[in-house]
Design a protein around this motif. Sequence first.
Motif, PDB file in Angstrom:
ATOM      1  N   HIS A 131       0.713  -1.264  -0.025  1.00 53.06           N
ATOM      2  CA  HIS A 131      -0.007  -0.064  -0.106  1.00 53.06           C
ATOM      3  C   HIS A 131       0.908   1.242   0.019  1.00 53.06           C
ATOM      4  O   HIS A 131       2.210   1.221   0.510  1.00 53.06           O
ATOM      5  N   ASN A 179      -1.865   3.848   6.978  1.00 50.48           N
ATOM      6  CA  ASN A 179      -3.182   4.078   7.332  1.00 50.48           C
ATOM      7  C   ASN A 179      -3.540   4.525   8.371  1.00 50.48           C
ATOM      8  O   ASN A 179      -2.652   4.237   9.554  1.00 50.48           O
ATOM      9  N   PRO A 216      -9.555   2.819   9.761  1.00 51.97           N
ATOM     10  CA  PRO A 216     -10.282   2.742   8.462  1.00 51.97           C
ATOM     11  C   PRO A 216     -11.366   1.625   8.408  1.00 51.97           C
ATOM     12  O   PRO A 216     -11.121   0.630   9.029  1.00 51.97           O
ATOM     13  N   ALA A 217     -12.283   2.032   7.404  1.00 55.52           N
ATOM     14  CA  ALA A 217     -13.354   0.891   7.417  1.00 55.52           C
ATOM     15  C   ALA A 217     -13.017  -0.327   6.717  1.00 55.52           C
ATOM     16  O   ALA A 217     -12.105  -0.441   5.848  1.00 55.52           O
ATOM     17  N   ASP A 218     -13.557  -1.577   7.221  1.00 54.90           N
ATOM     18  CA  ASP A 218     -13.264  -2.912   6.584  1.00 54.90           C
ATOM     19  C   ASP A 218     -13.910  -3.104   5.300  1.00 54.90           C
ATOM     20  O   ASP A 218     -14.864  -2.167   4.934  1.00 54.90           O
ATOM     21  N   GLY A 219     -13.369  -3.796   4.444  1.00 54.91           N
ATOM     22  CA  GLY A 219     -13.867  -4.273   3.247  1.00 54.91           C
ATOM     23  C   GLY A 219     -13.825  -3.219   1.962  1.00 54.91           C
ATOM     24  O   GLY A 219     -14.552  -3.382   0.982  1.00 54.91           O
ATOM     25  N   GLN A 220     -12.788  -2.294   2.193  1.00 55.68           N
ATOM     26  CA  GLN A 220     -12.447  -1.359   1.227  1.00 55.68           C
ATOM     27  C   GLN A 220     -10.812  -1.465   0.853  1.00 55.68           C
ATOM     28  O   GLN A 220     -10.112  -1.834   2.008  1.00 55.68           O
ATOM     29  N   PRO A 221     -10.464  -1.198  -0.401  1.00 55.62           N
ATOM     30  CA  PRO A 221      -9.193  -1.203  -0.560  1.00 55.62           C
ATOM     31  C   PRO A 221      -8.363  -0.071  -0.079  1.00 55.62           C
ATOM     32  O   PRO A 221      -7.042  -0.401  -0.024  1.00 55.62           O
ATOM     33  N   HIS A 222      -8.708   0.898   0.143  1.00 55.40           N
ATOM     34  CA  HIS A 222      -7.963   2.081   0.824  1.00 55.40           C
ATOM     35  C   HIS A 222      -6.785   2.345  -0.157  1.00 55.40           C
ATOM     36  O   HIS A 222      -7.041   2.713  -1.321  1.00 55.40           O
ATOM     37  N   ASN A 223      -5.563   2.417   0.416  1.00 54.51           N
ATOM     38  CA  ASN A 223      -4.462   2.687  -0.761  1.00 54.51           C
ATOM     39  C   ASN A 223      -3.827   1.409  -1.023  1.00 54.51           C
ATOM     40  O   ASN A 223      -2.722   1.706  -1.303  1.00 54.51           O
ATOM     41  N   PHE A 245      -6.639  -5.402  -0.548  1.00 54.93           N
ATOM     42  CA  PHE A 245      -6.832  -4.467   0.273  1.00 54.93           C
ATOM     43  C   PHE A 245      -5.815  -4.166   1.268  1.00 54.93           C
ATOM     44  O   PHE A 245      -4.974  -4.998   1.677  1.00 54.93           O
TER      45      PHE A 245
END
Length: 286
Positions: A215, A219, A223-230, A237
């Motif tokens: 990544h 982070n 941060p929310a679960d289930g998202q790729p974020h960076n 993920f």
Amino acid sequence: MAITINGKEFADMEEFSRRGRGCATKIPTPVDMFRVDEELLSNRQRRVSFDTLHIEIRFIHLTYGSQGLISLEQRERQVELLNDAFSGSNLVFGYNEELTRSVDNHDWYRMGHGSFAEREAKSALSSDPTKYLNFYTAGLQNGLLGWATFPFDLAGDPVRDGVVVLDESLPGGNAAPFNLGMTAVHEVGHWLGLYHTFQDGCSGFGDHVEDTPAHSGPNYGKPADGQPHNACNAGEFAPIHNYMNYVDDEWMNELTDKQENRVKEQIMMYRTGLLNNDKSCHLEAL
Ligand SMILES: [Zn+2]
């Protein structure tokens, strides 16, 4: 409402946590990282490992008057958290309460990363770093939470070996959201050879561990679960619960299989004194 943590004022808790995890562990050079990978690889061919390794912690609490005092309950809870975090590498941490030291010294209490005070304190107070985990607590400045030395630097600079963490980051401290003891877990992760999961961002070999998604940077927060974020690669993920990221303590709860394996390999290569010091430790051929 303004808050003060170890003499440094922050506008509010949000400002303190926005400054991030504040880990000052040095970024290894590409030459270091290449050397370590080569050495781990050649050592792997010996195909030897250990079943369970007991590691004795030596707690050294730097204090200034009533500041920096750490309770028995805090030490016990911190050791439990280390045992939970590194059980997958078959590590069991313990410590001897009678050997715990509190040392009142203003300069040492306020030590900075790489400072003369750090070296002076460690020269005076460390136990044999080939055998023990020297665990210092101090009143670090400017929102810094801690730092550690890597296993591959032990031979070259044994005096500095160990982890240093902000006193208020231990369980029950006042450095929320970093007061559940995960700073020490993160720093011990470095002490056992792990890099940040965001090491090198989306370039190079990342953190040199195959099963932590690369990544682009740290982070923060929760941060929310289930998202790729960076995450760098489509379909992946960012490892938002990994101990070696920068998220809040509450969010940290995992190491991957290959991080756990890398810890064992680093010990077999660079911290063999721990194995020799554990009378119950048996080496086994894989
Ligand atoms: Zn770090």
